[in-house]
Scaffold this active site. Sequence first.
Site, mmCIF file in Angstrom:
data_model
loop_
_atom_site.group_PDB
_atom_site.id
_atom_site.type_symbol
_atom_site.label_atom_id
_atom_site.label_comp_id
_atom_site.label_asym_id
_atom_site.label_seq_id
_atom_site.Cartn_x
_atom_site.Cartn_y
_atom_site.Cartn_z
ATOM 1 N N ARG A 86 0.854 -1.188 0.000
ATOM 2 C CA ARG A 86 0.000 0.000 0.000
ATOM 3 C C ARG A 86 0.899 1.252 0.000
ATOM 4 N NH1 ARG A 86 -3.016 2.883 4.863
ATOM 5 N NH2 ARG A 86 -4.219 4.337 3.630
ATOM 6 N N GLU A 360 -9.526 -3.804 1.921
ATOM 7 C CA GLU A 360 -8.455 -3.182 1.132
ATOM 8 C C GLU A 360 -7.314 -4.159 0.877
ATOM 9 O OE1 GLU A 360 -9.030 -0.025 4.035
ATOM 10 O OE2 GLU A 360 -8.354 1.388 2.516
#
Length: 374
Positions: A86, A360
């Site tokens: 990320r 996510e």
Amino acid sequence: MKRFKVLVINSGSSSIKYCLFDVRTNSRKSDARFRLYYKGLIEKIGQKDERVKNHKDGIRLLLDELVRTKEAGLKRLDEIFVIGHRVVHGGVEFEQPTVVTDKVIAQIRRCFELAPLHNPANLAGIRACRELLPDTRQVAIFDTAFHQTLPDYAYIYGLPYEYYKKYNLRKYGFHGTSHHYVALEAAKILKKPLKKLKLITCHLGNGCSIAAINNGKSVDTSMGFTPLEGLVMGTRCGDIDPASVIFLEKKEKKSLEEIDRVLNYESGLKGISGISNDMREIKKAAGQGHDRSRLALDIFAYRIKKYIGSYLAALGGADAIVFTAGIGENEKDIRAKALEGLFNFLNKKKTRVLVIPTNEELMIAKQAFHLVRG
Ligand code: ADP
């Protein structure tokens, strides 16, 4: 059938969250099935008296744990097919998940000044993985990328245009991975291709943002140049008159750095209620008659309603309004309050309200896997 392991890393300033997914594919590549095998957290990086002095120590520790722990189902580290990282800010440079190269690292570094708290930590995790697993492919997934489709009239601020040209000072938007994930899930529920849907997705966690998605593309979103803009959040103020900052600087004799801290960490639900940034505690206090908590709830829901209303106008209606993240998924009263009255303007039959848990990590795993597998 083939099996792969995909590691997802979310490297923050003092912690690293990680998830290991097992992926099974059959002859049709699009049928890949993802299963979470193992997840963990390395904390207190770089803090005194801790054995994890830096991100490289942290990554080394988590890799050791993955091969040592039976449930992770990993015998050797070279079984990891790809690592998805990320990265908070991709600036104007990144519109898509991207395989990490030296050039990409230099580009992520260029975004440091846009996200000084996040990007250096994200990159530290990437560099540590590259050093420790030089033969494993790494993919960077950017929180801002999904919103790179915003039209110029939505992302340019009403400031002198030269600041946009000189510094790329503009709206970027965040939580893109989450908005994209729940939009794809909504399309499954609505049994229509995402490319044919108008959606308003509300990510309401500690950080909160809303996105207007037209035919699969983000066309507006509430967070801005930084995650401070838009909704009232746990500790962030959201939209305020920018002149308030200048006023406070004079009146409170605070430096700009101190005011920045107030806007990011002392405001929002916490600042209004004076109780907590946690929705559950504020609800409890409001139920016991604490008036500033009642006010915090009213302001929080009203701001969501205003954004939903404006995005209904921007999109010309919506097939669904989607709620996700801690508050969005669990707080029925907030959802009801934010939608109160809105349906008078809508065709109830046409606009569905959906609650979809975000994921996510899964989205990062999928994007990293599909990018590398082709
Ligand atoms: P983060 O942005 O840190 O990932 P979350 O998505 O976990 O945040 O959301 C945290 C917020 O969700 C808090 O305000 C919390 O009070 C609220 N919340 C309400 N109900 C729940 C619940 N049942 N479980 C977790 N969080 C909840």
